[in-house]
Each structure stands twice: as C-alpha cells, then as structure tokens.
Design an enzyme around this catalytic site. Structure first.
Site, PDB file in Angstrom:
ATOM      1  CD  GLU C  59      42.925  33.068 -16.490  1.00  0.00           C
ATOM      2  OE1 GLU C  59      43.359  33.759 -17.441  1.00  0.00           O
ATOM      3  OE2 GLU C  59      42.021  32.229 -16.640  1.00  0.00           O
ATOM      4  CG  HIS C 128      42.662  21.908 -18.621  1.00  0.00           C
ATOM      5  ND1 HIS C 128      43.216  22.175 -19.840  1.00  0.00           N
ATOM      6  CD2 HIS C 128      41.666  22.810 -18.468  1.00  0.00           C
ATOM      7  CE1 HIS C 128      42.576  23.190 -20.412  1.00  0.00           C
ATOM      8  NE2 HIS C 128      41.628  23.598 -19.609  1.00  0.00           N
TER       9      HIS C 128
HETATM   10  C1  LIG Z   1      43.654  31.153 -19.621  1.00  0.00           C
HETATM   11  C2  LIG Z   1      42.440  30.326 -19.476  1.00  0.00           C
HETATM   12  N1  LIG Z   1      41.484  30.725 -18.624  1.00  0.00           N
HETATM   13  C3  LIG Z   1      40.350  30.002 -18.468  1.00  0.00           C
HETATM   14  C4  LIG Z   1      40.161  28.852 -19.171  1.00  0.00           C
HETATM   15  C5  LIG Z   1      38.899  28.011 -18.980  1.00  0.00           C
HETATM   16  N2  LIG Z   1      38.055  28.113 -20.173  1.00  0.00           N
HETATM   17  C6  LIG Z   1      38.141  27.229 -21.167  1.00  0.00           C
HETATM   18  S1  LIG Z   1      37.157  27.636 -22.458  1.00  0.00           S
HETATM   19  C7  LIG Z   1      36.601  29.017 -21.660  1.00  0.00           C
HETATM   20  C8  LIG Z   1      35.613  29.915 -22.323  1.00  0.00           C
HETATM   21  C9  LIG Z   1      36.185  30.433 -23.600  1.00  0.00           C
HETATM   22  O1  LIG Z   1      35.301  31.321 -24.200  1.00  0.00           O
HETATM   23  P1  LIG Z   1      35.597  31.788 -25.671  1.00  0.00           P
HETATM   24  O2  LIG Z   1      36.993  32.250 -25.788  1.00  0.00           O
HETATM   25  O3  LIG Z   1      34.540  32.760 -26.059  1.00  0.00           O
HETATM   26  O4  LIG Z   1      35.488  30.457 -26.542  1.00  0.00           O
HETATM   27  P2  LIG Z   1      34.207  29.549 -26.756  1.00  0.00           P
HETATM   28  O5  LIG Z   1      34.243  28.487 -25.732  1.00  0.00           O
HETATM   29  O6  LIG Z   1      33.020  30.402 -26.675  1.00  0.00           O
HETATM   30  O7  LIG Z   1      34.413  28.982 -28.136  1.00  0.00           O
HETATM   31  C10 LIG Z   1      37.179  29.133 -20.411  1.00  0.00           C
HETATM   32  C11 LIG Z   1      36.918  30.214 -19.454  1.00  0.00           C
HETATM   33  C12 LIG Z   1      41.203  28.453 -20.033  1.00  0.00           C
HETATM   34  N3  LIG Z   1      41.114  27.311 -20.724  1.00  0.00           N
HETATM   35  N4  LIG Z   1      42.302  29.206 -20.185  1.00  0.00           N
END
Ligand SMILES: Cc1ncc(C[n+]2csc(CCOP(=O)(O)OP(=O)(O)O)c2C)c(N)n1
Ligand SMILES: Cc1ncc(C[n+]2csc(CCOP(=O)(O)OP(=O)(O)O)c2C)c(N)n1
Ligand SMILES: [Mg+2]
Ligand SMILES: [Mg+2]
Lengths: 327, 323, 323, 327
Positions: C59, C128
């Site tokens: 972000e 959230h």
């Molecule tokens: C700072 C932040 N930005 C965006 C999100 C929204 N979000 C939640 S999970 C996710 C994807 C995460 O991907 P990854 O770190 O690869 O974990 P995975 O879900 O693949 O286990 C996003 C964008 C968040 N929770 N926190």
C-alpha cells in the site's frame, strides 16, 4: 528433532486434523454457522506441520490470515478454534477475533493476522524479547508470498538480522496473492532470493514434502536456538480452495488444482513416504483418520452447543480496566 | 521537590523505571548516539547497555518489534524521532498494538509506550511539526497522554511504562525545556484524571499540552479585564476525564477549549462536543475552540508564529465568551 | 434517470471519467483480476488495458506511486482494498499527497483519488471494518468524500477525479448495493455542499454515509411520535458545509449527529462542536451524537450488530433531544 | 552524454556553485538568517552533479532532506533557493517549504523531502506517468543509505522493476544516518546488493569521483530512457558538515573528516582530472570560482532584500481554491 516413525505418525495426524478441520469449517460456512472470511490452508499442511514439529510449547508462532494450520500444528485446542470460527464465547478469543485472529497465548500462539505481513515485525519483537531475557526460545513467523512485497517484511527481517534474533521467517509461497498469480506482480521467482539483502540464509524447499520442510525447518530453528540468527525459509506450496469464500477462481484452471490435489498432495505424499518405510500400517492410517475426524466432529458439537458472547462482551477487553496506576 | 525541565522529568522517569523493572527497554533511532534529538534517552546506553537498541530508519519495523516484544512480556519504550514519522508505522499502532487485547478476547497485553516528540519546535515546516493527538484518541485500545508540566510528565510517564496497554506519549517540543517543581519519590499519576491548574469562576479554559502554560499566562492578563478563569488540563486525552472538565464548565458556565494542533476534527472537537452535550443547561456562551487554522505548518518563521495559537488567542477567545 | 447501486454508480463514473480524460488511470490490488473485492473496477482492464495496474501487496508503494504520477500530471484512482490498510500508507497520504501543494508554495498539484471501501460489511472483525474519516478530516490538504446514495456517489466521484487536490473517497461496504435514482448525463456535485435529504421542522439529524439511510428510516418511525425531522447529509466531510448544517439547526433548534464510526474524536465530534459553537442561541437541547462505542469491531455477528448504530439508535437519540 | 572539456567545466562550475551556496547557507544560519534544519551536501557534490549532467529539463528529480545539491545541479535558480532558505516570499516555494522542501516544478524538480525514503514511491510514480504517456523522460530519485532500510524503498523499487519504469534510484551512501554509523545499523555493506531482490542492475561507484559517477549514471539513465527499466546506483560518498545544525559529531573523528576533505574531495579530484587533460587552465579555474562566488553573493543579496511572505500566505495553497467542479 530428526524424523522417526513415531514423530511421523504424529505429524501425519496433525496434517489430517488440519485438513478435516478446514473441510468442516468450509461446510459450516456453507451452513451459515461460520461468518466472515475463511482462508483455508488445505494443500499447505506440510508447511505448518513440518515447521511446528520442532517447536516447544514456549516457542512463539505468529501467523497470517490463513493460520488455522499454524495454530493447530502448534497445539491450539481444536474445540476452541472451531468455537472461535463460530463466534462463540467459548472460542479461543471469546468470539471476538474469528478466523482471521485466532490466537492462543497460553501456547504462545500470538495469533493469526488480518494484515498481510502484519506478523513479521511482531515476530521479530518476540525474538528480541527472548534474546534480551536470554532464553533459547525461538519465534516463527509464517507469511504468504504476497507479504514479501510489503515494507514491514523488509524492515522486520532486516532488524532480525541486525540483532541476530532467534527468528525463522517462513514464507508460504503458494503462487497466488488473493486472485492474482504471483508471477504477474512479483519480480523474483523465489522469495528466498531476498535473503541476500539481509545477509541471512535463504532456503527454498518443496512445501508439499513434509519431510523436506521438516529437515530445512530443523536447521533453521536450531540455528536460531543456537543464537546464530534468522533464516528466511521459503516453502513452495499450493492452496486447494479459493482465496476465501465465494472466490470465482477465474485466475486458475480446474486442471491445475486437480493436478496438485492428485499428484502433489502433502498428505498422500507423506503417507507414501511412511508406507515405504513401514512406518504406517493400514490400520494405523485408519485410526489416525478416525481420530482426526472424531476431533472435528467433537469440535463442531462443542461450537454448536456454545452460546454467543453476551452483548456486554463487546465492551470489554479494549483496555485492562482492572489495572490501577498505583498497583 | 526539585526543579526539572520536562525533558529531564521524562529522562529521570525512564531511568527510574528501567532500574525498577528489567523488562523495560528502549528502542529507536539515534537513541544511543545522541539520546535521540532531544537527549531524552541520554545515559541509558551507559547504565543499561543491554536494554537499548539503536535502529535503522524503519519506523514500521521499530513499532512492529515493540509490539512483539510487548506481547512477549517486555515493556518497550519506543522513540519515534518526530511524531510526523508515526505515519510510517500506523498499521503497527492501529491494527496491531491497539487491537490485540480485544481481538484475542482479552488474552493479549501490549504494554508499549511510544514517545512522540511533536509540534512546533525550531522552524522545520510541514513534515516535522505535526501533533495529531486526535488520530490516536479515535482508536479504541490506545491511551493518549499529553503532559504539560515536568511533574505531570514524570508521573504520567511512569504510569505509562507500567500500563498493560499501549500508550502514545506526546512530548511537545516547545515545552521540553519548561521548568517546574517535581515532587521527590515515586508519584504515579493515574490516566483519566484531569487537573485544575488554576481555579477560577468566570470561564473554564480546557488546555492541552503547551496551551496550558499559555492559558495560565492568559489568566494573568485576563485578571486585568476582571475575568477569573479556571484552567483545566486533561493530562490524558484518552481516557478523557470528562467529569472534571464538565464539573468546571457547570460551575463557570463558559468554556474555551485550546489545543496547539489544528482545530478541525482535532482534540478540541471531542472536548467541545462533550461539553456541549453534557453541560447544556449550564452554558452561558457557546463553547469556543482555539487552535491552529486548518493549514500545514509553514516554514517561514513569521508565518509559523502566526498560525500557532498564542497567549493572545486564548485571551481573545475568553473575551469573546465573556462578552 | 436510471436506477443504480452505489457500486454501479462509482463503476460508471470511473468508466466515464477514463473515457473523457486519458490521464485517469487505476492502480491497486486485484483491480484487474476481480475488479477489486467489490468489482468496482470491473471492465476497466478490457476497455482501458494500458491504464490499469495490478499491484503487489504494498500500500505504501501504491499510494506513493499514485502521488508521483499525480505530481507528473496524471490522475490516478487508487484502490485500497479495505480502508484498514491505508494505515500502511499514511505517510504517503499525510506527509506527501496532502502537503505538496502547500510546501511548494502552490506549485504542485496532486490530483489523486484514493478509494476506501470501509465499515462493516460481512463480519470480518477489527482489522477489516474500520472507517476513520476523522483522521483525514484532520489533515489540511485532503478532501474527504462520504457519499450515501448512488446519485451522490456518481456526482462526487466525477468531481473527485477532476479535483486538482487529493481526495479520500469513502465507500461504505454496507451500502454498496443500495439502489437509487441517478440522473442521466453529466452531473458533477461540488465539494462542500451538504444536501438536505429530508425536510423537517423539529430536529436536525446530520447523518454521514450509511447513517443517512438509517436516519431517513428513523424519520418515518418518528412520524408516529409526531416528530418531523430534517436529515442533512454533509456529503463531503472536508470541506464541510457548516452553513447548511447550521442553517438547519437554527431552524429546528435541535441536532443529532450520526456516524457509523466510533464517536470518540470522530467525525461527529467536529460536526457537533461546530453546531454547538455556531448555533448556541438557537439550540433548545444538547447536541447529541450517535455512533459506535469506543471499541474495535468484534467478530461475533451478534456483537458486531450490537455496536454498529442502527435505526433505533437514531430514533432513541431524537426522542431524547425532543424530550 | 560523454564527458568532454566543455561539459566538464560546466560540471565543475556546478560543483563549486553547490559548495559555495552551502557554505554560505551555513554562515547565514549562524547569522540567524536561515531558520530550521539545514542538511548540507558539501563533500557529496560529485553525485548530484554527475547524475544531473545527463538530465534534460523535462526529466524528473526527487530528493531528500539533503537536496540543495540535487536542485542546483538540475538547474534550480540559486536566488530562489537562497530566498527559500531565508523563508522569503521570493523563495522557490514562496517561503513555505524551507531547506527541507525546496522544489522547482518548472524544472521538474519535484522537491526535497523531509521523510527519509519519502521520494522513492513518488519517483516511481513519475516514471509511471511518463511511461503511460509514452515519452522518454527519465525520473531520478536521490536518497541516503538510511533510506534503504525503509519499507517504501522496498515497495517502490519493486514496482519500478515490475513495470520496467524509467527510473534511476540513486543511493548516496555517506556512511552515516544522522548520528549513527551505517555499519551499526545496516546488515549489508553495499546498498547495491539489494538490487538482486528487485531483479534490476545494482551498481556501486566512488561517489567522490564525478567522472565515475557520470559514467555509471549515463548508463543507468540511457537504460531507463530506452525503456529497459530501473537501476539501483549507489555512490559511496561523505558529508563534511554535521548531519544538520548543532551536531556534536561525536560519532566520528576530526581526522576522518580531514582525511576525506584533504584526500577525497570531489572538487579537488575533478580539478586534478581536468588539469591532467588540459581541460582547465588556472584562469578558467579562477573564473569559474568567481562566477560561483558571485552567484552566491547575489543570491544572499536577493534573499536579504526580499520580504517575508504576508501573513495571509499561511492560509493559501492548502487546496486550489480557484478550481470549480463544473469547470
Ligand atoms: C496490508 C494488506 N493488504 C491487503 C490485504 C488483503 N489481502 C488479504 S490476503 C491477501 C493475499 C495474500 O497473499 P499471500 O501473502 O501470498 O498469502 P496467501 O493468501 O496466498 O496465503 C490480500 C491482498 C491485507 N489483508 N493486508
Ligand atoms: C521516516 C523518517 N524517519 C526519520 C527521519 C529523521 N531523519 C532525518 S535525516 C535522517 C538520517 C538519514 O540518513 P541517510 O538516509 O543516510 O541520509 P543522509 O542524512 O546521510 O544524507 C533521519 C533519521 C526522517 N526524516 N524520516
Ligand atoms: Mg500466496
Ligand atoms: Mg547517510
């Protein structure tokens, strides 16, 4: 802790417990019993289990939005976790956290985290605490491949390295970040590459192979316990379900998912490995699955039978209101 | 009794708390090299070399580490060199430190103190002069402390270190060197207890941080007008001692709320709204706010001086509510 | 006229603005993959493939890039997946975007729109579900937009895109699918113009975002009590149309200020303080606030529902000021 | 742009202009004419000058708290800059920015920045803007070695690489971060090492040698202009003055400073280089210094003679109040 038949069976049980817990949680969501977001770990069990098999009760674990597996592998009671997902007062967090914030501080499970990379700084901090106190506790931080792009990943690991803290940074690289393929938004294939920026070991392993995870995690955790500093351990893995509920999964093919499920399933692979070594008879396999299944059934019953928290609970636990300055 | 500056009072309180409790440690930029820009942590490195950590420039990491250490039972005292840089660690403050106790259903405790030198000091413009107490007031789970005197700074700092929950400790640069009497021995000041810094009958001036001194000065000037003002210093903004504030306003019937930060959606907005809601029947004039206009801090010294509320601003506001 | 949801209204406004002005582009997480979690950017990738950028999860980087692109004359529309994550980019918003024009003595313009889905939607707990409009109100140089209807969302979004200064565009998850009439053709709604959403004589309800609909519902219930309320929707919180708000309160003599966020040092504090200060002579009851208590959002659905202000909360508050 | 006698003399002049501007600013601070913080660039002139010599007027430059040199090298008028330091209404920012926020948008100098690493994301954004518009403008972002630990460094450069943006990230590694020696708080010696995390070239040069800086910057800028993406260019350098006003400089020895001044001074080294090639006669040298000195004197006179902004100015330029939605 090297792998033998007994440990292997325990790990195998843990993998099944996670798998079945989550499949059930998914069903319960469909039934309307679990609200909110539900990020399932199915397919990635080998990572949490392979790592946590080395941990003592007093070691710290910090997680992500996808942390049911981490918590169960570290020993969080399943009943409390299911009740938490249901939002019940018997839940690990008394119903106030939900799936994204499951925690059990009595087991030094400091919690799932709704902020991507949110646990990395704090895990570095628990490492600092234990180092200051001179204990040999280790802190493990799980995070997804998406977290590796965030500033707190950079700042946290850098500090972990600077002070040689006893932290293992475990990246679960499942190739996806919500609905985006990692390769569309990443510039290096392996997150372990980034370890060079922090002058710490970067290790990449097959996250479907619990034996390989277990071995690499063992080295990293021993290194941390010896006071030699952090490791960045990447496990290449895959998630079977969508990112969270209601994912249309347009970003991947059914075939891709089937392929992983059929050919790279961590539980099936581990069973084959154990069978080959005669560490697991058919009966034992059966018993283990039954035990896992019964635990899950009991957890749902527990959660179901529990009450929602009283409305007054919404107003408690903001601050410790018992505490007095002059105490 | 001894006479100390606010800077010294915090310095001493920190030393005493580190002496008392092994779990207290210091982390921040330049905290060893220089004791931070305001030398508040001076001497710690010599006395407690294993409990002070000089960091890279990485506020998110610093606060994140503090949160984790606190979760693991330590009591980190984090220095953010200037309040302005807490923007780099807002997630760690707001989504991690503040919410852990609640999200874990009361299991977690995050006893972290975040020290925030803030406001106009030398003339260092828009990115080095902010205050922003109201941001943190608005976040449940945080405690916001705003000392105006050495005595309060010392007593509140000790309470902050011992508190089981996160504290944002505002240190106003403009009054770091303000002197005052500090009682000897251990005096903890509880959070949520305002102090009447001057008693008076005609109007209540609720003043925050550096405005307390200005309000007291205004009080002297206003005597010539024949006005006897009461000055209430909330001392902690969250929790906020609305009782003491409202009791004073009920007595005087008039309220002027003063902060050095900009008024719009600022600290004074909450205080003024609370007074308006709770003292309606007793108010004899509109609750009036004094604060910076809604502009960033300009660099040019004459401009900066013109936007920061001064003694005259308080005097003017009191005259208006008395009119 | 056509009937749209708020989500569709923003979606359409974005398409129209991108069509109209080549310098408008979209950047954010999952904005291509899914049109963001609320599918607001759906279709952009097909129609304007060179002007939409799917980002890593970063972000601070996203907003930083937006600020730079805006400084260089582009008009970025930044999606922050949930308002809660803007904490990860506060420096970029507060110290970069907001202050550039001022610090450069008027040379720089930062026409960035930051879209912020916020508040309680599904039950996704403390990290959230936040709103936090008041944080951004308190920062000079930012504009804070809080639409409550499809018509306003569309007209305000178009203004936001064209504004030469940064805009924080709040999109309340709970009303994304609320339907309403939207006039055809190009209707820009200026910032700083509140709208009276219901005329009435007995009390003014100033309602923000999702509270507007609840206030209108409350208005119907209150008719049975014989109370005829006026509902004023500020539409933009900064700039804030204090004139319209105060004119209404002067007419009715009573004010209830409603927000879905927690009240303490929240949006309503500023509005209530302004009313108290400016309508003193006409107020016949204390200015009363309705909002969430000062707690993080709990997960358990019954708890969450109990802390978010509902129609009944507005009804209760109006009855109190009428009593 | 390869180096020849004419360009060299221009660069040499620029270095002197910066040096003398700053020495004078320092004196004026002592006299009370310049308020606020003053972070002097003296000793580091080769970096800004070596890089900016390649830039066109329409290229973008973003800076740090220590940016007088960047601005002057990119062509900001010295009078306006000095007036800005004085807080006068004729200043580049009408007196509202001061030393830490000097900017000249007419020259695409987007400004000094009081936030460490604060310019990295925005520089990536100007790169994105020019890429979207299809121009061949380049964006250069200067930052200190301290900035490399911050999250926005990580996030910004990662995005610059992801989209192959025309950005050159220039790290001025002067071995200090305020009052701390870099080695006390860093885990890798060279910031250029970190480029591997972003899959972009990482280049480290002697920042006292303007010829070397100029050459490496030329390659990086050309690469960016050709659309091949960013470079992380590290220049090892040194600052002569304290971090800002009133620095006790306990963190380094007088000898260390003297050694750099005597043996590694970028201006002296460049003069020797030019003299060797007969690119600079004694007369020319004299003329250049005189020109620089006169410019500085004129700037002080200009600043001195200018008025402070009217108090009303404090209330302007928060937003563009002329603009109307229906326009
Ligand atoms: C700072 C932040 N930005 C965006 C999100 C929204 N979000 C939640 S999970 C996710 C994807 C995460 O991907 P990854 O770190 O690869 O974990 P995975 O879900 O693949 O286990 C996003 C964008 C968040 N929770 N926190
Ligand atoms: C985010 C942030 N943290 C801290 C500071 C305070 N600060 C200003 S300059 C500086 C040191 C910067 O070191 P470096 O980046 O190496 O630049 P140098 O001063 O050596 O040129 C610090 C800590 C700041 N301005 N911004
Ligand atoms: Mg992933
Ligand atoms: Mg440096």
């Amino acid at each position: 802790m090297s792998l033998d038949a007994e440990l292997a069976r325990r790990m195998y049980l843990d993998m099944w417990r996670i798998r079945m817990f989550e499949e059930e949680a998914n069903r319960q969501t469909g039934l309307g019993n679990v609200a909110g977001a539900l990020h399932l770990y199915c397919g990635e069990e080998a990572v949490g289990v392979g790592v946590c098999a080395h941990l003592r009760d007093d070691d710290y674990v910090l997680g992500t939005h996808r942390s049911h597996g981490h918590c169960l592998a570290k020993g969080a009671p399943m009943n409390d976790m299911m009740a938490e997902l249901f939002g019940k007062e018997t839940g690990s967090c008394a119903g106030k956290g939900g799936s994204m914030h499951v925690a059990d501080l009595s087991k030094n499970i400091l919690g799932a985290n709704g902020i991507v990379a949110g646990g990395i700084g704090p895990a570095t901090g628990t490492g600092m605490a234990t180092k200051i106190r001179g204990t040999d506790q280790v802190s493990v931080c799980f995070f997804g491949d998406g977290a590796a792009a965030r500033g707190p990943f950079h700042e946290g690991i850098l500090m972990g390295s600077l002070w040689k803290l006893p932290v293992v940074y475990v990246c679960e690289n499942n190739g996806y970040q919500q609905w985006v393929r990692r390769e569309n938004v990443a510039v290096v294939d392996s997150v372990a590459t980034m370890a060079a920026s922090y002058d710490i070991p970067g290790v990449s392993v097959d996250g479907q192979d619990v034996v390989e995870v277990h071995e690499a995690a063992g080295e990293a955790i021993d290194r941390a316990r010896r006071g030699e500093g952090p490791t960045l351990l990447e496990a290449r893995t895959y998630r079977y379900f969508g990112h969270s509920m209601g994912d249309r999964e347009e970003y991947r093919t059914r075939e891709e998912v089937e392929d992983w499920r059929d050919n790279r399933d961590p539980i099936a692979l581990f069973r084959a490995y154990m069978a080959e070594r005669q560490w697991l008879t058919g009966r034992e396999d059966e018993e283990i699955r039954t035990a896992a299944k019964e635990a899950v059934t009991a957890a749902v019953e527990f959660a179901d039978a529990s009450a929602y928290p009283p409305l007054a609970a919404a107003h408690a636990d903001v601050l410790d209101t018992e505490w007095r300055a002059d105490a | 009794m001894s006479t100390l500056t606010i800077r010294d009072a915090i310095h001493d309180a920190l030393h005493e708390e580190m002496e008392r409790d092994e779990s207290v440690f210091v982390i921040g930029e330049d905290v060893v090299a220089h004791g931070g820009p305001y030398t508040v942590t001076e001497g710690i490195a010599e006395r407690f070399p294993d409990r002070i950590f000089e960091t890279p420039i990485a506020e998110a990491g610093i606060v994140g580490v503090g949160v984790g250490a606190a979760l693991a039972g330590m009591r980190p005292v984090v220095e953010i060199m200037y309040l302005d840089f807490i923007t780099c660690a807002m997630d760690e403050v707001v989504n991690q430190a503040a919410k852990m106790r609640y999200m874990t259903g009361g299991q977690a405790s995050v006893p972290i103190v975040i020290r925030l030198p803030c406001g106009l000091g030398r003339y260092i413009a828009a990115q080095h002069s902010q205050i922003m107490e109201s941001w943190f007031m608005h976040v449940p789970g945080l405690q916001v402390v705003a000392p105006s005197t050495p005595k309060d700074a010392k007593g509140l700092f000790k309470t902050a270190v011992r508190s089981p929950d996160p504290v944002l400790f505002f240190e106003y640069k403009s009054i770091y060197t303000a002197e005052g009497e500090v009682p000897d021995g251990e005096r903890l000041i509880p959070f949520g207890e305002a102090e009447v810094k001057r008693e008076g009958e005609d109007a209540t001036v609720v003043a925050v941080g550096p405005m307390v001194g200005k309000a007291l000065e205004a009080g002297v000037t206003l005597e010539d007008d024949g006005y006897d003002i009461e000055v209430v210093d909330p001392r902690t903004l969250s929790p906020l001692d609305t009782e003491t504030i409202c009791a004073s306003v009920r007595k005087t019937g008039r309220a002027v709320v003063c902060e050095e930060d900009s008024s719009f959606a600022g600290t004074g907005a909450e205080i003024a709204a609370t007074i308006a809601e709770n003292c309606f029947a007793d108010l004899r004039a509109p609750v009036t706010r004094v604060g910076m206009p809604h502009v960033p801090m300009p660099f040019a010294p004459p401009l900066a001086d013109s936007v920061v509320p001064q003694v005259a601003s308080v005097v003017g506001a009191v005259r208006r509510v008395m009119a």
